[in-house]
Design an enzyme around this catalytic site. Structure first.
Site, PDB file in Angstrom:
ATOM      1  N   HIS A  84       0.846  -1.186  -0.037  1.00 14.41           N
ATOM      2  CA  HIS A  84      -0.034   0.149  -0.047  1.00 14.41           C
ATOM      3  C   HIS A  84       0.824   1.185  -0.005  1.00 14.41           C
ATOM      4  CE1 HIS A  84       0.185  -0.034   4.526  1.00 14.41           C
ATOM      5  NE2 HIS A  84       0.026   1.256   4.477  1.00 14.41           N
ATOM      6  N   ASP A 220       1.227  -7.849   2.200  1.00 15.00           N
ATOM      7  CA  ASP A 220       1.289  -6.079   2.049  1.00 15.00           C
ATOM      8  C   ASP A 220       2.707  -5.908   1.977  1.00 15.00           C
ATOM      9  OD1 ASP A 220       0.874  -3.670   1.945  1.00 15.00           O
ATOM     10  OD2 ASP A 220      -0.226  -3.394   3.563  1.00 15.00           O
ATOM     11  N   SER A 653       4.099   2.144   8.376  1.00 11.44           N
ATOM     12  CA  SER A 653       3.876   1.270   7.422  1.00 11.44           C
ATOM     13  C   SER A 653       5.037   0.844   6.607  1.00 11.44           C
ATOM     14  CB  SER A 653       2.673   1.688   6.261  1.00 11.44           C
ATOM     15  OG  SER A 653       1.626   1.523   6.862  1.00 11.44           O
TER      16      SER A 653
HETATM   17  N1  ARG Z   1      -4.559   0.666   7.815  1.00 12.65           N
HETATM   18  C1  ARG Z   1      -3.430   0.892   7.170  1.00 12.65           C
HETATM   19  C2  ARG Z   1      -3.047   2.150   7.456  1.00 12.65           C
HETATM   20  O1  ARG Z   1      -3.364   3.012   8.003  1.00 12.65           O
HETATM   21  C3  ARG Z   1      -3.776   0.318   5.651  1.00 12.65           C
HETATM   22  C4  ARG Z   1      -4.280   1.340   4.815  1.00 12.65           C
HETATM   23  C5  ARG Z   1      -4.228   0.769   3.300  1.00 12.65           C
HETATM   24  N2  ARG Z   1      -5.122  -0.450   3.110  1.00 12.65           N
HETATM   25  C6  ARG Z   1      -6.476  -0.207   2.950  1.00 12.65           C
HETATM   26  N3  ARG Z   1      -7.094  -1.130   2.943  1.00 12.65           N
HETATM   27  N4  ARG Z   1      -7.144   1.105   2.946  1.00 12.65           N
HETATM   28  O2  ARG Z   1      -2.663   2.884   6.639  1.00 12.65           O
HETATM   29  N1  GLU Z   2      -1.136   1.326   7.738  1.00 18.61           N
HETATM   30  C1  GLU Z   2      -0.426   2.380   8.498  1.00 18.61           C
HETATM   31  C2  GLU Z   2       0.612   3.391   7.466  1.00 18.61           C
HETATM   32  O1  GLU Z   2       0.348   3.452   6.356  1.00 18.61           O
HETATM   33  C3  GLU Z   2       0.309   1.904   9.691  1.00 18.61           C
HETATM   34  C4  GLU Z   2      -0.858   1.431  10.669  1.00 18.61           C
HETATM   35  C5  GLU Z   2      -0.887   2.324  11.705  1.00 18.61           C
HETATM   36  O2  GLU Z   2      -1.639   3.344  11.570  1.00 18.61           O
HETATM   37  O3  GLU Z   2      -0.332   1.968  12.572  1.00 18.61           O
HETATM   38  O4  GLU Z   2       1.421   3.685   8.061  1.00 18.61           O
END
Ligand code: ARG
Ligand code: GLU
Length: 725
Positions: A84, A220, A653
């Site tokens: 991502h 991922d 991330s």
């Molecule tokens: N929750 C993760 C972060 O905050 C992954 C986000 C990307 N993935 C998604 N399905 N939106 O950024």
């Molecule tokens: N998915 C998050 C990012 O893009 C990391 C997850 C979080 O917020 O801890 O940095």
């Protein structure tokens, strides 16, 4: 007496929770953390992790493309990050014929690595505490503005006095709410090339349904390579550039993880707020989060309805939906977590202890007794405006496309000046381009339905005097919000691709500006934005600096009054190290989550043809044959993901998860949503980071992707860890 006992109990819990909490400054871990980390299992010395003068693990860690983390996994600049995090770059490089998002990609050799234009990788050369110089001449009695200009002057002086190489940059950043300052010497690479990624059905498996969720089964990750000039320094893209030779790269462990193992995560966490008052976090959890969640709930339901009916809409809106849903789900977890895990009571107990302590010290009492009452009052004062801001931005700017577009073009539209048309017309071609991109994925019927819902949310819930009454009246006049949205979309040129593009292609600047300024959507934006700047933003600009000042003083006071406690500075997108243990958790009564998932779990979730839970045939075949090679566990499973108590946030991330020896065991990519309150209130009982297991990454590259030659330049290690019986 009872009350005091209760307070002490809370405090004891609070302090014990501090163990695995924190995002620490790498240059200070010898002083602040080494002992603690060794007690938890670390086998390295602090200067293996960070050293300014010789190679250390920090030389393998970079900030990837501004908002994520990446790490070096070979001596030839191979970079690992999340799928991502690489998504935008991969999408940019994709076309219908070469759809790398859909099908994945593996460069066969250096010549087929694809330049990812605009992508950057920033490394930290050294970190220095410059608090004394940055705060020189700053006094208690200074007005905030005067204070800031003194600091700005000091920082400018610091920057010009600090020695650096010509390819390096210098940045000075505030820590602990402005009580300390640190200087960073960095180098930023600009020639970054795409090497490989699995298809979305692996890299984004579970998509939005599984986002923030444990148990998780997403692979991922994506792989890039950094190129440097002939001297190994950053340079713009050139075919003559050579793979970057980093000071350190991470060996990858084939040993895997077990519950209770030490782990650390090294990266660039974006923002946390761990030292706010009860009043502040209560406002977020009980007022702002619920409002934002309710608004996004409406927008997402409308979009989802269309996406499920029409595959074309689904393709166009999947990225937009994911980004709106990402914050929505995080806020939901945050507000529920704070309630369930008694974050407010914990803060209240902490504040009561703070007050009790300062009352016993006359000097503290004089200096600090007004802090908490004044902060409490200020949060009360700012609440309606903070809510007004969120209502306006969420309904009118962020979650509907037409108003969002008007808002982002408004500066340009208003810049039209008949006496100096160049300011306006110079931007025309750039705007044509970006609007062509916008319309490519724009479905007016979806936006119309979202607009109706957003106008209703604003008209019915925001304060009447901030334009809600006007919106409500307009809806009444039109025969309802649906009819109002329909009128607006029919009459607005912004909603109609050909009309808008024609206008830009064929008309003179005066005519373009005139048409856009008289557009119905622009008129609505102008009216609401007028209320916003005049009545909401102006109050925020008056109150927020007062809060910032008191918060800075409260931060310093906490550090003085709770001498026994270790304070880490809130995340601010600078390099940090966090550590903890691999550990499952209990999300609610009678439910226990294990620490690890495996490929069998992917197959349990498999829904043939589904756009979130489909699985590539080749992976199914490998699973059926149990063809896991050296990546299987001793009991023959293929691990996919694991969780730990490392304190992470957005920006982490792509951060490496390392074992006690500094070997890569996983790749951080998410947190469990029950624990997303960790940005305001970390709690080791419930807060977990989610990592892809390094063995799954290697398995996908090697067995699934057939790109095993990439492993030749990596360093795989085995047998480092003593197996527990
Ligand atoms: N929750 C993760 C972060 O905050 C992954 C986000 C990307 N993935 C998604 N399905 N939106 O950024
Ligand atoms: N998915 C998050 C990012 O893009 C990391 C997850 C979080 O917020 O801890 O940095």
């Amino acid at each position: 007496m009872q009350k005091r006992l209760f307070l002490l109990l809370f405090l004891a819990l609070y302090c014990s929770s501090v163990k695995s909490q924190g995002m620490w400054i790498p240059s200070l871990i010898e002083k602040q953390n080494e002992k603690d980390m060794k007690a938890l299992g670390l086998k390295l010395k602090a200067d293996d992790i960070y050293a300014p003068a010789h190679p250390s693990i920090k030389d393998a860690i970079c900030q990837f493309d501004g908002g994520c983390t990446g790490e070096m996994i070979s001596s030839e600049g191979l970079l690992l990050t999340n799928h991502h995090c690489g998504f935008d770059a991969i999408q940019q490089l994709s076309s219908l014929e070469n759809n790398y998002i859909e099908n994945g990609y593996w460069a066969k050799d250096r010549s087929t690595e694809l330049p990812a234009e605009g992508v950057t990788a920033m490394f930290v050369t050294r970190i220095e505490d410059v608090t004394l110089v940055a705060l020189q001449g700053v006094t208690d009695g200074m007005a905030e503005r005067e204070r800031q200009s003194q600091i700005d002057k000091n920082i400018a002086g610091l920057k010009s006095a600090t020695k650096k190489e010509k390819w390096e940059d210098i940045e000075v950043r505030p820590f602990y709410n402005g009580n300390q300052y640190y200087l960073f010497v960095t180098q930023t690479f600009k020639d970054v090339r795409f090497v490989g990624a699995p298809p979305s059905s692996i890299g984004k498996f579970g998509a939005d349904t599984d986002n923030w969720v444990w148990p998780r089964h997403t692979g991922d990750f994506s792989i890039f390579r950094i190129y440097a000039d002939k001297d190994n320094h950053p340079a713009a893209y050139s075919k003559d550039n050579k793979p970057y030779r980093p000071g350190h790269f991470l060996p990858i462990s084939l040993d895997g993880v077990e519950e209770g193992d030490f782990s650390m995560v090294y990266g660039f966490p974006g923002a946390t707020n761990e030292y706010l008052t009860e009043a502040a976090i209560r406002q977020t959890g009980e007022v702002l989060d619920p409002a934002r969640v309710a608004i996004r709930d409406r927008a997402l339901k409308v979009m989802d309805g269309f996406m499920r009916k029409d595959p074309a809409v689904k393709i166009s809106y999947v990225a937009r939906y994911a980004s709106i849903a990402n914050a929505w789900k995080k806020w939901l977890g945050e507000m529920q977590g704070m309630k369930t895990y008694k974050a407010y009571d914990k803060k209240a107990a902490y504040e009561a202890e703070f007050t009790a302590r300062i009352q016993q010290n006359p000097d503290w009492n004089v200096r600090y007794k007004n802090l908490l009452p004044r902060l409490r009052q200020l949060y009360k004062d700012i609440e309606p405006y903070a809510l007004g801001r969120d209502y306006y931005l969420e309904t009118m700017v962020r979650n509907n496309e037409i108003m969002g577009t008007v808002s982002s073009l408004s500066g340009w539209i208003n810049s039209y000046d008949p006496k100096n048309e160049a300011v306006f017309s110079d931007k025309l071609s750039r705007i044509k381009n970006s609007m062509a991109g916008f319309y490519k994925d724009y479905h007016p019927q979806v936006d119309e339905a979202v607009l109706a819902a957003m106008m209703e949310m604003y008209g019915e819930n925001a304060r009447a005097e901030w334009g809600a009454a006007d919106v409500k009246y307009m809806a009444k006049d039109a025969g309802g919000y649906t009819a109002l949205a329909k009128n607006l979309m029919e009459q607005s040129v912004f909603a109609q691709r050909s009309k808008f593009m024609d206008l830009l292609e064929t008309q003179k600047p005066a005519e373009i500006a005139n048409t856009l300024k008289n557009d119905l959507a622009f008129k609505l934006w102008e009216k609401l934005q007028g209320f916003y700047t005049g009545q909401i933003q102006s109050k925020l600009q008056e109150l927020q600096p007062q809060i910032n000042l008191l918060q800075r003083q409260y931060m310093a006071a906490q550090m003085e009054v709770f001498k026994e406690k270790r304070f880490f500075p809130d995340a601010n997108s600078t390099l940090r190290l966090t550590y903890g243990k691999i550990r499952g958790f209990s999300p609610k009564d009678a439910v226990q989550y294990e620490f690890q998932t495996d490929l069998d779990g992917v197959m349990e979730k498999y829904i043939p043809g589904d756009y979130e839970f489909d699985v590539p045939q080749k992976l199914i075949n490998l699973w059926k044959a149990k063809d896991y090679g050296q990546y299987a566990t001793t009991d023959g499973r293929l691990p996919v993901a694991c969780i730990g108590t490392n304190h992470t946030t957005g920006g982490n991330s792509g951060s490496p998860a390392l074992d006690a020896h500094g070997n890569l065991i996983g790749l951080n990519f998410d947190r469990v949503w029950e624990g997303t309150m960790s940005d305001l209130n970390y709690d080791p009982a419930i807060c977990r980071n989610i990592m892809v297991d390094a063995r799954y990454i290697l398995f996908i590259v090697d067995k699934f992707g057939g790109a095993g030659y990439l492993l030749n330049e990596m360093k795989l290690v085995k047998g480092k860890k003593k197996r527990k019986k």
